[in-house]
Design a protein around this motif. Sequence first.
Motif, mmCIF file in Angstrom:
data_model
loop_
_atom_site.group_PDB
_atom_site.id
_atom_site.type_symbol
_atom_site.label_atom_id
_atom_site.label_comp_id
_atom_site.label_asym_id
_atom_site.label_seq_id
_atom_site.Cartn_x
_atom_site.Cartn_y
_atom_site.Cartn_z
ATOM 1 N N ALA A 1 -5.848 7.918 2.834
ATOM 2 C CA ALA A 1 -5.844 7.002 3.982
ATOM 3 C C ALA A 1 -7.124 6.192 4.084
ATOM 4 N N ARG B 1 -6.995 3.268 1.768
ATOM 5 C CA ARG B 1 -6.101 2.230 2.296
ATOM 6 C C ARG B 1 -6.784 1.478 3.444
ATOM 7 N N LEU B 2 -7.554 2.205 4.258
ATOM 8 C CA LEU B 2 -8.279 1.571 5.354
ATOM 9 C C LEU B 2 -9.324 0.588 4.824
ATOM 10 N N GLN C 1 -2.678 -0.739 12.842
ATOM 11 C CA GLN C 1 -2.658 -0.225 11.475
ATOM 12 C C GLN C 1 -3.947 0.519 11.145
ATOM 13 N N GLU D 1 -4.296 9.294 9.990
ATOM 14 C CA GLU D 1 -3.875 9.952 8.758
ATOM 15 C C GLU D 1 -5.061 10.569 8.026
ATOM 16 N N GLN E 1 0.820 -1.206 0.000
ATOM 17 C CA GLN E 1 0.000 0.000 0.000
ATOM 18 C C GLN E 1 0.859 1.264 0.000
ATOM 19 N N TYR F 1 -4.200 4.544 10.011
ATOM 20 C CA TYR F 1 -4.904 5.053 8.830
ATOM 21 C C TYR F 1 -5.994 6.054 9.221
#
Length: 207
Positions: A83, A86-87, A131, A138, A76, A135
Motif C-alpha cells: 500500500a 501505491r501511495l 484514495q 491498508e 495499480q 492506501y
Amino acid sequence: MVTKQARSEETRRLLLEAAARLLHQDGYAATSMVGISHAAGVTKGGLYFHFSSKDEICDEVQVTAVAVLREHVNRQLATRWPALLRLADLSRALMRWLDTDPKVGASFRLAREMGSTDERFVLFSRAWLAQVRQYVAEAVAGGELGADASTETVELLVLATCVGLESVVSSRIVVLDTDLAAALAKLWRLVDLDERSPRTMAGGGQA
C-alpha cells in the motif's frame, strides 16, 4: 461521413479542454464563458448548447479529472505493490498530472480558490484524498507502518506535501528546475516512503 452525434461529441471535448486550460492557467474568476468559446473555436450558441453555465463546465472538468484518477488506481490494482508504494506512486502521479493534464490542474486550482465557498469545487480533491486514506488504512492493516504511526499524521503528511508543493510552484514563490513528480520523489526519499518504489508503471507514474 462524420455524424451529427460525432460532431457534437467533438465540440463538447473541445470546450472541456479549453475550459480546463483556462481554469488551470487563469483561475475561476478570470475564466469566462466567452473566453472558453473563443479558446475552443466554438460559437457562443454552441457553448450554451452543451453547458448552461461556467459552474456546469467546472463540474464536468472535475468529473473527467476523477476519471483520470480512477484509471490510474485501476492500473495499480493489477499490481501486487504494498500500500505504501501505491501511495507514493499515486502522489507522484498527481504531481505529474498537475504538470501535464489541465483537467487535473484546473480541478486542484478550483479547490484551492473556490472550495471554501462551495463544495462543488472539491469533487476531484476529495476523491484523491479518499484514495490516499484508503492506501494509508491498508498500510496500517498490513503492518507497513510502525506501531506508533498515526493514520491521521500520515494522511496529513501526504496532503500537506502535495498541496504545499503545488501551491508554492503555482504561485511562483519558488521556481523548481525539475518537474513536480521528480521533486516529490526526492522529498519522499527523505522520509523513506519512496525508497523501494518502482520507477515506472505501465501508463502510470514515473519519478
